[in-house]
Design a protein around this motif. Structure first.
Motif, short mmCIF file in Angstrom:
data_model
loop_
_atom_site.label_atom_id
_atom_site.label_comp_id
_atom_site.label_asym_id
_atom_site.label_seq_id
_atom_site.Cartn_x
_atom_site.Cartn_y
_atom_site.Cartn_z
N ARG A 43 0.82 -1.22 0.00
CA ARG A 43 0.00 0.00 0.00
C ARG A 43 0.85 1.26 0.00
O ARG A 43 0.43 2.29 -0.53
N GLN A 91 -9.56 -5.90 0.11
CA GLN A 91 -8.86 -4.70 0.57
C GLN A 91 -9.88 -3.77 1.21
O GLN A 91 -10.94 -3.50 0.66
N THR A 108 -4.97 -5.36 3.29
CA THR A 108 -5.05 -6.15 2.06
C THR A 108 -4.86 -7.62 2.40
O THR A 108 -4.10 -7.96 3.32
#
Length: 335
Positions: free
Chosen positions: A205, A236, A241
Motif C-alpha cells: 500500500r 482490501q 489487504t
C-alpha cells in the motif's frame, strides 16, 4: 458507524489489540449501547463474540458493515450534509442489503419490524453469493436519500418526515452533488495476473500507484498465473489487504465431482474458452476514483499473449473439463 470518523477508521493501521483501536471498533459497531437498544426493542438478547486481536480495524469494520442487515450512521449532527451523503453512498455500495439509519446519540426509531424481516440475511451469504451481489450492484446509480423508499417521482425535504411514502428513517436530507463523487465498478479480464506485478500494484500500500491508494474497498476473484487451478479471493479495506485461496476453479474439477446436477447452467454462465471460469472479477469502491487509471494498473498486471500461450500447458482447458475421467487439477477436491 461513527460518521465523523468514518474515513479515519478505514485509513487506520491500528489493530483490535490496541486500546485506541478497541474504542474505535466500539464506535464503528454503532456502539454496544446502540446494539443493546436495538435488541431491547425486539426483546432479544445481544451477545458479542470476541474478535481476532491482530486484525486491522479497517478489515473488521468492512466485515461488520457487509454482514449487517441494519447500519446505524451515528453522530450525523456533527458532520456536514455533503459528507453524510458521500458516506451514505459508500454504505449503499458496500452493504446493498442493509437499511441505513441516521442517528444522533444512537437514538433509534422503532426498527423491530426491520429486524424481523426474513429477507435480511446478509451475514448468512456465502462468499459466492456475496460476490455476485457486489458485482451486480457495482456501477448502479445511487438511490434517493430515503433508502426505504423506491418512488423516485418525489423528493424528500430537509425537514420532517417524507409525506409521500412510509419511511423507516429519521428526517431526510436532500441529495447533494457530493454524492456523485462516489464510484464503484467491476474490473474484468480473462487473462491471468502475473503474481509479482499484482503484488507490486496492490499488496504494497505504501508504494502502490496513487489511484489504487484512493480505493476505499475492493474485493473479488483473482486468477494468478502461479495458481492456475486455484481461485484466489482478493480483499482490501482501507490499509488492509489480503489474498487467499477459496477453492478450485470449476474448470479444474471433473463434472462428476460437481455437487449437484442443478448447478451446470449457473456455473457455465461464468465459462469462456479456453480457460473456463478462470477470470479477474474485482469490485472497486471509493470516492473520486479514476476508473481508467485503476483499469490501466490492473491491465499492467496481466500476462501478455505469449505468456498466456505458455500458461495453457499448466491449466485444464475448457475442452478437457467435462470428461468424466479427467484428473483433478491443482486445488480440486480429492475423490
Amino acid at each position: 458507524v461513527d460518521a465523523p470518523h468514518f474515513f479515519d477508521l478505514f485509513a487506520s493501521s491500528d489493530r483490535a489489540k490496541d486500546d485506541a483501536a478497541k474504542a474505535a471498533a466500539v464506535a464503528a459497531d454503532a456502539s454496544a449501547l446502540g446494539a443493546e437498544a436495538v435488541a431491547a426493542k425486539v426483546g432479544q438478547a445481544t451477545e458479542f463474540a470476541p474478535e481476532d486481536p491482530t486484525r486491522l480495524i479497517a478489515d473488521l469494520l468492512a466485515e461488520q458493515l457487509e454482514s449487517a442487515d441494519i447500519v446505524l450512521l451515528n453522530k450525523v449532527d456533527l458532520v456536514q450534509a455533503p459528507q453524510i451523503e458521500i458516506i451514505l453512498g459508500l454504505l449503499e455500495d458496500m452493504c446493498p442489503l442493509a437499511t441505513v439509519l441516521e442517528t444522533e446519540f444512537c437514538k433509534l426509531p422503532d426498527v423491530g419490524v426491520l429486524l424481523d424481516d426474513p429477507k435480511r440475511k446478509a451475514a448468512a451469504l456465502s462468499t459466492e453469493a456475496e460476490h455476485k451481489l457486489a458485482v451486480a450492484h457495482a456501477g448502479r446509480p445511487h438511490s434517493s436519500t430515503c433508502h426505504s423508499c423506491t418512488d423516485d417521482k418525489h423528493e424528500h425535504s430537509n425537514v420532517g418526515e417524507c409525506g409521500n411514502c412510509e419511511c423507516a428513517r429519521p428526517p431526510k436530507r436532500a441529495r447533494v452533488s457530493a454524492a456523485s463523487q462516489i464510484k464503484s465498478f467491476v474490473y474484468r479480464s480473462r487473462r491471468a495476473f502475473d503474481p509479482k506485478r499484482f503484488a507490486a500494484a496492490m499488496l504494497e500500500r505504501e508504494t502502490c500507484p496513487p489511484c489504487i491508494r484512493q480505493v476505499l474497498r475492493s474485493k473479488g476473484y483473482c486468477w494468478l498465473a502461479n495458481h492456475c487451478g486455484m481461485a484466489m479471493y482478493w480483499s482490501q479495506a482501507g490499509s488492509h489487504t489480503s489474498l487467499h485461496p477459496i477453492g478450485a476453479w470449476w474448470a479444474e474439477v471433473p463434472r462428476t465431482h460437481w455437487p449437484s446436477p442443478d448447478m451446470p447452467d449457473e456455473i457455465l454462465a461464468d465459462f469462456a474458452a479456453p480457460f473456463g471460469d478462470r477470470r479477474q472479477e474485482l469490485v472497486f469502491i471509493g470516492v473520486g476514483l479514476d476508473v481508467a487509471a485503476i483499469s490501466a494498473v490492473m491491465d499492467g498486471c496481466l500476462l501478455g499473449d505469449s505468456e498466456m500461450e505458455d500458461l495453457k500447458q499448466h491449466c485444464t482447458l475448457v475442452e478437457e473439463a467435462f470428461h468424466d475421467d479427467a484428473s483433478p487439477g491443482e486445488g480440486a477436491p480429492a475423490s
